[in-house]
Design a protein around this motif. Structure first.
Motif, mmCIF file in Angstrom:
data_model
loop_
_atom_site.group_PDB
_atom_site.id
_atom_site.type_symbol
_atom_site.label_atom_id
_atom_site.label_comp_id
_atom_site.label_asym_id
_atom_site.label_seq_id
_atom_site.Cartn_x
_atom_site.Cartn_y
_atom_site.Cartn_z
ATOM 1 N N UNK A 1 166.285 31.286 128.466
ATOM 2 C CA UNK A 1 165.663 32.057 127.446
ATOM 3 C C UNK A 1 163.979 31.942 127.418
ATOM 4 N N UNK A 2 163.823 30.757 127.903
ATOM 5 C CA UNK A 2 162.352 30.536 127.738
ATOM 6 C C UNK A 2 161.336 31.320 128.895
ATOM 7 N N UNK A 3 161.983 31.594 129.997
ATOM 8 C CA UNK A 3 161.383 32.091 130.951
ATOM 9 C C UNK A 3 160.687 33.313 130.704
ATOM 10 N N UNK A 4 161.151 34.291 129.744
ATOM 11 C CA UNK A 4 160.615 35.419 129.601
ATOM 12 C C UNK A 4 159.349 35.164 128.673
ATOM 13 N N UNK A 5 159.642 34.298 127.761
ATOM 14 C CA UNK A 5 158.381 33.823 126.943
ATOM 15 C C UNK A 5 157.383 33.541 127.757
ATOM 16 N N UNK A 6 157.742 32.492 128.745
ATOM 17 C CA UNK A 6 156.515 32.024 129.483
ATOM 18 C C UNK A 6 155.895 33.190 130.357
ATOM 19 N N UNK B 1 151.013 36.518 130.726
ATOM 20 C CA UNK B 1 150.508 37.768 130.906
ATOM 21 C C UNK B 1 149.359 37.940 129.665
ATOM 22 N N UNK B 2 149.796 37.622 128.551
ATOM 23 C CA UNK B 2 148.622 37.740 127.556
ATOM 24 C C UNK B 2 147.579 37.032 127.752
ATOM 25 N N UNK B 3 147.622 35.462 128.116
ATOM 26 C CA UNK B 3 146.605 34.766 128.345
ATOM 27 C C UNK B 3 145.743 35.462 129.468
ATOM 28 N N UNK B 4 146.432 35.927 130.615
ATOM 29 C CA UNK B 4 145.514 36.571 131.885
ATOM 30 C C UNK B 4 144.850 37.770 131.082
ATOM 31 N N UNK B 5 145.454 38.678 130.013
ATOM 32 C CA UNK B 5 144.820 39.814 129.631
ATOM 33 C C UNK B 5 143.516 39.325 128.768
ATOM 34 N N UNK B 6 143.769 38.367 127.933
ATOM 35 C CA UNK B 6 142.451 37.752 127.137
ATOM 36 C C UNK B 6 141.507 37.334 128.075
ATOM 37 N N UNK B 7 141.641 36.463 129.059
ATOM 38 C CA UNK B 7 140.805 36.102 129.859
ATOM 39 C C UNK B 7 139.940 37.111 130.679
ATOM 40 N N UNK B 8 140.745 38.204 131.034
ATOM 41 C CA UNK B 8 140.185 39.269 131.811
ATOM 42 C C UNK B 8 139.186 39.954 130.887
ATOM 43 N N UNK B 9 139.768 40.306 129.469
ATOM 44 C CA UNK B 9 138.812 40.984 128.641
ATOM 45 C C UNK B 9 137.774 40.159 128.249
ATOM 46 N N UNK B 10 137.662 38.968 128.372
ATOM 47 C CA UNK B 10 136.406 38.128 128.070
ATOM 48 C C UNK B 10 135.471 38.285 129.080
ATOM 49 N N UNK B 11 135.966 38.473 130.519
ATOM 50 C CA UNK B 11 135.114 38.208 131.540
ATOM 51 C C UNK B 11 134.455 39.680 131.787
ATOM 52 N N UNK B 12 135.039 40.701 131.412
ATOM 53 C CA UNK B 12 134.256 41.914 131.651
ATOM 54 C C UNK B 12 133.155 42.131 131.043
ATOM 55 N N UNK B 13 132.576 41.642 129.902
ATOM 56 C CA UNK B 13 131.208 41.972 129.509
ATOM 57 C C UNK B 13 130.087 40.826 130.183
ATOM 58 N N UNK B 14 130.862 39.823 130.817
ATOM 59 C CA UNK B 14 129.850 38.992 131.590
ATOM 60 C C UNK B 14 129.456 39.370 132.785
ATOM 61 N N UNK B 15 130.669 39.971 133.698
ATOM 62 C CA UNK B 15 130.529 40.778 134.773
ATOM 63 C C UNK B 15 129.531 41.964 134.538
ATOM 64 N N UNK B 16 129.596 42.661 133.598
ATOM 65 C CA UNK B 16 128.801 43.862 133.293
ATOM 66 C C UNK B 16 127.181 43.361 133.193
ATOM 67 N N UNK B 17 127.063 42.139 132.186
ATOM 68 C CA UNK B 17 125.885 41.567 132.336
ATOM 69 C C UNK B 17 125.142 41.213 133.374
ATOM 70 N N UNK B 18 125.824 40.484 134.426
ATOM 71 C CA UNK B 18 125.526 39.947 135.689
ATOM 72 C C UNK B 18 124.974 41.199 136.477
ATOM 73 N N UNK B 19 125.857 42.228 136.527
ATOM 74 C CA UNK B 19 125.764 43.556 137.407
ATOM 75 C C UNK B 19 124.673 44.210 137.128
ATOM 76 N N UNK B 20 124.221 44.189 135.702
ATOM 77 C CA UNK B 20 123.117 44.862 135.165
ATOM 78 C C UNK B 20 121.711 44.176 135.522
#
Length: 139
Positions: A6-11, A16-35
């Protein structure tokens, strides 16, 4: 059902949520570095007409001051560019040129000025206009 199954789907959901949050936080940093690494053409190039012995940018030049077209690429050396000059009678001549052997080094080439009146110089890189300078030539 065992507790671990039962805990396996929760994990998985939390991961997945943590990965999405980290990706969303990284996008502005990558955009700033690219510009920063690949600035917009308006900041990358400088194009202007210089007049007189002191070589100051001006919209009004004296014929004897030998107007010069200055172009610089702040980030690249030996960049190919096209410079077009439009005369007071509407004729246009263009030259294929290259920037200085060192980046961020301006080169000011004399213009072939043969008459008084309103002139225009445009610069383009890769077919995209990156500079435009209108000026008048008088005695």
């Amino acid at each position: 059902m065992p507790a671990s199954s039962q805990e396996s789907p929760r994990r998985i959901a939390v991961a997945v949520v943590v990965s999405l949050v980290l990706t969303a936080a990284a996008v502005p940093v990558v955009a700033a570095l690219a510009s920063w690494a690949f600035p917009a053409p308006s900041h990358r190039y400088q194009a202007r007409v210089l007049c007189g012995k002191d070589g100051l940018p001006s919209r009004s030049c004296h014929l004897q001051g030998i107007p010069r077209a200055e172009f610089v690429d702040h980030y690249d050396a030996k960049r190919s560019y096209r410079r077009c000059v439009t005369t007071p009678v509407g004729a246009t001549y263009c030259d294929a040129l290259k920037t200085a052997p060192l980046a961020d080094t301006p080169i000011a080439d004399p213009l072939d000025i043969d008459r008084l009146g309103a002139w225009r110089v445009t610069w383009s890189v890769g077919g995209r206009r990156v500079g435009d300078w209108a000026f008048t030539v008088s005695w």
